[in-house]
Scaffold this motif. Sequence first.
Motif, mmCIF file in Angstrom:
data_model
loop_
_atom_site.group_PDB
_atom_site.id
_atom_site.type_symbol
_atom_site.label_atom_id
_atom_site.label_comp_id
_atom_site.label_asym_id
_atom_site.label_seq_id
_atom_site.Cartn_x
_atom_site.Cartn_y
_atom_site.Cartn_z
ATOM 1 N N TYR A 181 24.715 -4.213 11.232
ATOM 2 C CA TYR A 181 25.690 -3.351 11.890
ATOM 3 C C TYR A 181 25.927 -2.077 11.096
ATOM 4 C CZ TYR A 181 26.587 -6.725 15.497
ATOM 5 O OH TYR A 181 26.445 -7.544 16.586
ATOM 6 N N ARG A 182 25.844 -2.169 9.775
ATOM 7 C CA ARG A 182 26.010 -0.937 8.988
ATOM 8 C C ARG A 182 24.858 0.015 9.252
ATOM 9 N NH1 ARG A 182 29.493 -3.227 4.918
ATOM 10 N NH2 ARG A 182 27.986 -3.892 3.369
ATOM 11 N N HIS A 183 23.672 -0.552 9.445
ATOM 12 C CA HIS A 183 22.513 0.318 9.630
ATOM 13 C C HIS A 183 22.414 0.871 11.043
ATOM 14 C CE1 HIS A 183 20.008 0.369 5.994
ATOM 15 N NE2 HIS A 183 20.593 -0.771 5.703
ATOM 16 N N PHE A 184 22.772 0.070 12.011
ATOM 17 C CA PHE A 184 22.485 0.477 13.384
ATOM 18 C C PHE A 184 23.717 0.613 14.270
ATOM 19 C CE2 PHE A 184 18.740 -1.755 11.734
ATOM 20 C CZ PHE A 184 17.802 -0.752 11.858
ATOM 21 N N GLY A 185 24.901 0.409 13.678
ATOM 22 C CA GLY A 185 26.083 0.615 14.486
ATOM 23 C C GLY A 185 26.413 -0.573 15.368
ATOM 24 N N ASP A 186 25.597 -0.805 16.364
ATOM 25 C CA ASP A 186 25.777 -1.975 17.212
ATOM 26 C C ASP A 186 24.428 -2.393 17.770
ATOM 27 O OD1 ASP A 186 25.242 0.026 18.913
ATOM 28 O OD2 ASP A 186 26.902 -0.352 20.283
ATOM 29 N N LYS A 187 24.467 -3.399 18.592
ATOM 30 C CA LYS A 187 23.218 -3.935 19.112
ATOM 31 C C LYS A 187 22.428 -2.862 19.865
ATOM 32 C CE LYS A 187 21.312 -7.862 21.499
ATOM 33 N NZ LYS A 187 21.541 -9.119 22.233
ATOM 34 N N GLY A 188 23.134 -2.091 20.643
ATOM 35 C CA GLY A 188 22.475 -1.013 21.365
ATOM 36 C C GLY A 188 21.749 -0.068 20.418
ATOM 37 N N GLY A 189 22.389 0.236 19.295
ATOM 38 C CA GLY A 189 21.762 1.124 18.322
ATOM 39 C C GLY A 189 20.462 0.554 17.800
ATOM 40 N N LEU A 190 20.490 -0.698 17.450
ATOM 41 C CA LEU A 190 19.267 -1.327 16.958
ATOM 42 C C LEU A 190 18.185 -1.285 18.026
ATOM 43 C CD1 LEU A 190 19.108 -4.870 15.279
ATOM 44 C CD2 LEU A 190 17.203 -3.507 16.028
ATOM 45 N N TYR A 191 18.573 -1.676 19.226
ATOM 46 C CA TYR A 191 17.592 -1.713 20.304
ATOM 47 C C TYR A 191 17.049 -0.326 20.599
ATOM 48 C CZ TYR A 191 18.040 -6.628 21.420
ATOM 49 O OH TYR A 191 17.972 -8.001 21.389
ATOM 50 N N ARG A 192 17.922 0.657 20.556
ATOM 51 C CA ARG A 192 17.442 2.022 20.797
ATOM 52 C C ARG A 192 16.433 2.424 19.731
ATOM 53 N NH1 ARG A 192 22.482 3.044 22.946
ATOM 54 N NH2 ARG A 192 23.394 3.240 20.889
ATOM 55 N N ALA A 193 16.782 2.124 18.470
ATOM 56 C CA ALA A 193 15.869 2.493 17.388
ATOM 57 C C ALA A 193 14.512 1.836 17.591
ATOM 58 C CB ALA A 193 16.471 2.095 16.047
ATOM 59 N N LEU A 194 14.534 0.560 17.945
ATOM 60 C CA LEU A 194 13.286 -0.146 18.208
ATOM 61 C C LEU A 194 12.532 0.508 19.359
ATOM 62 C CD1 LEU A 194 13.500 -4.036 18.250
ATOM 63 C CD2 LEU A 194 11.935 -2.555 17.013
ATOM 64 N N ALA A 195 13.267 0.790 20.415
ATOM 65 C CA ALA A 195 12.638 1.347 21.607
ATOM 66 C C ALA A 195 12.009 2.698 21.302
ATOM 67 C CB ALA A 195 13.665 1.479 22.727
ATOM 68 N N VAL A 196 12.699 3.498 20.507
ATOM 69 C CA VAL A 196 12.158 4.812 20.185
ATOM 70 C C VAL A 196 10.808 4.681 19.504
ATOM 71 C CG1 VAL A 196 12.491 6.800 18.691
ATOM 72 C CG2 VAL A 196 14.359 6.012 20.128
ATOM 73 N N ARG A 197 10.723 3.747 18.543
ATOM 74 C CA ARG A 197 9.434 3.552 17.866
ATOM 75 C C ARG A 197 8.321 3.258 18.846
ATOM 76 N NH1 ARG A 197 9.164 0.916 12.376
ATOM 77 N NH2 ARG A 197 8.024 -0.742 13.408
ATOM 78 N N HIS A 198 8.533 2.256 19.649
ATOM 79 C CA HIS A 198 7.472 1.846 20.565
ATOM 80 C C HIS A 198 7.184 2.910 21.608
ATOM 81 C CE1 HIS A 198 8.333 -2.421 19.215
ATOM 82 N NE2 HIS A 198 7.057 -2.237 18.982
ATOM 83 N N THR A 199 8.264 3.507 22.097
ATOM 84 C CA THR A 199 8.071 4.524 23.120
ATOM 85 C C THR A 199 7.271 5.696 22.565
ATOM 86 O OG1 THR A 199 10.169 3.888 24.116
ATOM 87 C CG2 THR A 199 9.260 6.011 24.732
ATOM 88 N N ASP A 200 7.621 6.113 21.361
ATOM 89 C CA ASP A 200 6.872 7.210 20.754
ATOM 90 C C ASP A 200 5.392 6.863 20.658
ATOM 91 O OD1 ASP A 200 9.134 8.675 20.542
ATOM 92 O OD2 ASP A 200 9.444 8.363 18.392
ATOM 93 N N ALA A 201 5.122 5.635 20.207
ATOM 94 C CA ALA A 201 3.726 5.243 20.038
ATOM 95 C C ALA A 201 2.998 5.271 21.380
ATOM 96 C CB ALA A 201 3.655 3.847 19.425
ATOM 97 N N LEU A 202 3.632 4.698 22.393
ATOM 98 C CA LEU A 202 2.970 4.659 23.697
ATOM 99 C C LEU A 202 2.774 6.060 24.257
ATOM 100 C CD1 LEU A 202 1.818 3.213 26.065
ATOM 101 C CD2 LEU A 202 4.104 2.786 26.930
ATOM 102 N N LEU A 203 3.801 6.889 24.142
ATOM 103 C CA LEU A 203 3.680 8.245 24.674
ATOM 104 C C LEU A 203 2.572 9.005 23.969
ATOM 105 C CD1 LEU A 203 7.346 9.412 25.288
ATOM 106 C CD2 LEU A 203 5.491 9.232 26.928
ATOM 107 N N ALA A 204 2.457 8.795 22.663
ATOM 108 C CA ALA A 204 1.395 9.495 21.931
ATOM 109 C C ALA A 204 0.033 9.104 22.479
ATOM 110 C CB ALA A 204 1.494 9.170 20.440
#
Lengths: 221, 221
Positions: free
Chosen positions: A55-78
């Motif tokens: 929670y300190r790193h990502f704020g809340d569950k949504g934050g963690l999930y967003r961070a994860l999603a950004v990684r994968h999304t970036d990779a796929l978009l590339a």
Amino acid sequence: METGTSQREDHQQEAAARRRKELLEAADRVVLRDGPEASMNAIAAEAGITKPILYRHFGDKGGLYRALAVRHTDALLASLRNALDAPAPDRRGRVAATLDTYLAAIEARPQVYRFLMHPADQGQQQEQEQGFDVGHHSAPLLRRMGDELAKVIADRVELGPGGEEVARIWGHGIVGMMHAAGDWWLRERPCSRERLVHHLTDLLWGRLALVDDRIGAPGLF
Amino acid sequence: METGTSQREDHQQEAAARRRKELLEAADRVVLRDGPEASMNAIAAEAGITKPILYRHFGDKGGLYRALAVRHTDALLASLRNALDAPAPDRRGRVAATLDTYLAAIEARPQVYRFLMHPADQGQQQEQEQGFDVGHHSAPLLRRMGDELAKVIADRVELGPGGEEVARIWGHGIVGMMHAAGDWWLRERPCSRERLVHHLTDLLWGRLALVDDRIGAPGLF
DNA sequence: GCCTGCTGTTACCTACGGTAACAGCAGTCT
DNA sequence: AGACTGCTGTTACCGTAGGTAACAGCAGGC
């Protein structure tokens, strides 16, 4: 002075970024194993720590999930951009290659795909100055792909006046077509990837307008 | 004998069905008000009862949501079939009318739409003999629409050998296009519904294949 | 009168997201 | 040296949500 402090801050930020990456990788493993409904406890356990750190790193569950999603999304978009820019005899070839790249990606890692596409609607809280860099980078995958494709279309195709609007509509429409067909195909596996790509490209190339009505049908559709 | 018993059973079933309908209507009101994350407690309160009754009627939250979804999905599908069968000068007109019907529906009741399309991934438990009639009638809206359109295409258009496969691919692809474009349009409202319908129909009619490359672009896309 | 099968209740369990409050351990400043 | 800062990490807790006994009342059939 300030240099000492900022040096230290740099080190800490660097360490934090490393830690963040480790946590994300742990989260990734859990999501890959348990699907999108992985619990924060499970992720923390996998990372060898306890919840509050997450929670300190990502704020809340949504934050963690967003961070994860950004990684994968970036990779796929590339990789999609790559396919869109690859050498091919004609535009149709490039479109087919891009469709194929997308389908190959979701075929290779369906768990990731499920996580990205069906993220259990993790709330629509606004930015709220959480302090993370996620911001509006976190637009769900479908919208981001639609926007990207819209840009490509507007850039590379001559659409005349009002073309930007058309490009955006087409971008989101094509992405949606790809997504829904891919989702269905992934579940039912009714045919090979090549055939799917071929028929989708056909659809996009206007075969729907060209085929004849069925004889005996009331001339409809 | 059996007649007496079965008469009674009939009465009871009938009463249960009425109750079920009432409960669904209450649930509907709550979902319309609170969105898809409405709680079982809230729904029970709205219906003037307590949770266990809901659970006896619908098994679990997924069951209730499925029952709700089936109602709305059936209604939407009926109006789409209607549009698809309506009199129009040509096939293109009918396609445009169907797109417009869908978009008008999601425009008129975005809460329902959100509930149907982003149902928070309510688990993928198999049938499990829960005793309810939901069964595979509950396939999410997108897949049901895709299947329906596939049937219509296969019925009414002459696609030659392997045409059934093509029809299914196109069905799901077209539905996906409509869905993604509609979702994006509903959020951003970048243009009128008519323009959206027009440009989507254009896309389906192969304008993508016909437009010229942009001068100065590297001949791509 | 007894059994059955429903309606409805209260009271509880578990699991999850999220949050204090506190302990330890760098490195910095005086 | 010691006080201070800012992180890491912990335990222990809260509220709420889904879901489930266990029990009370009330119809109708035997």
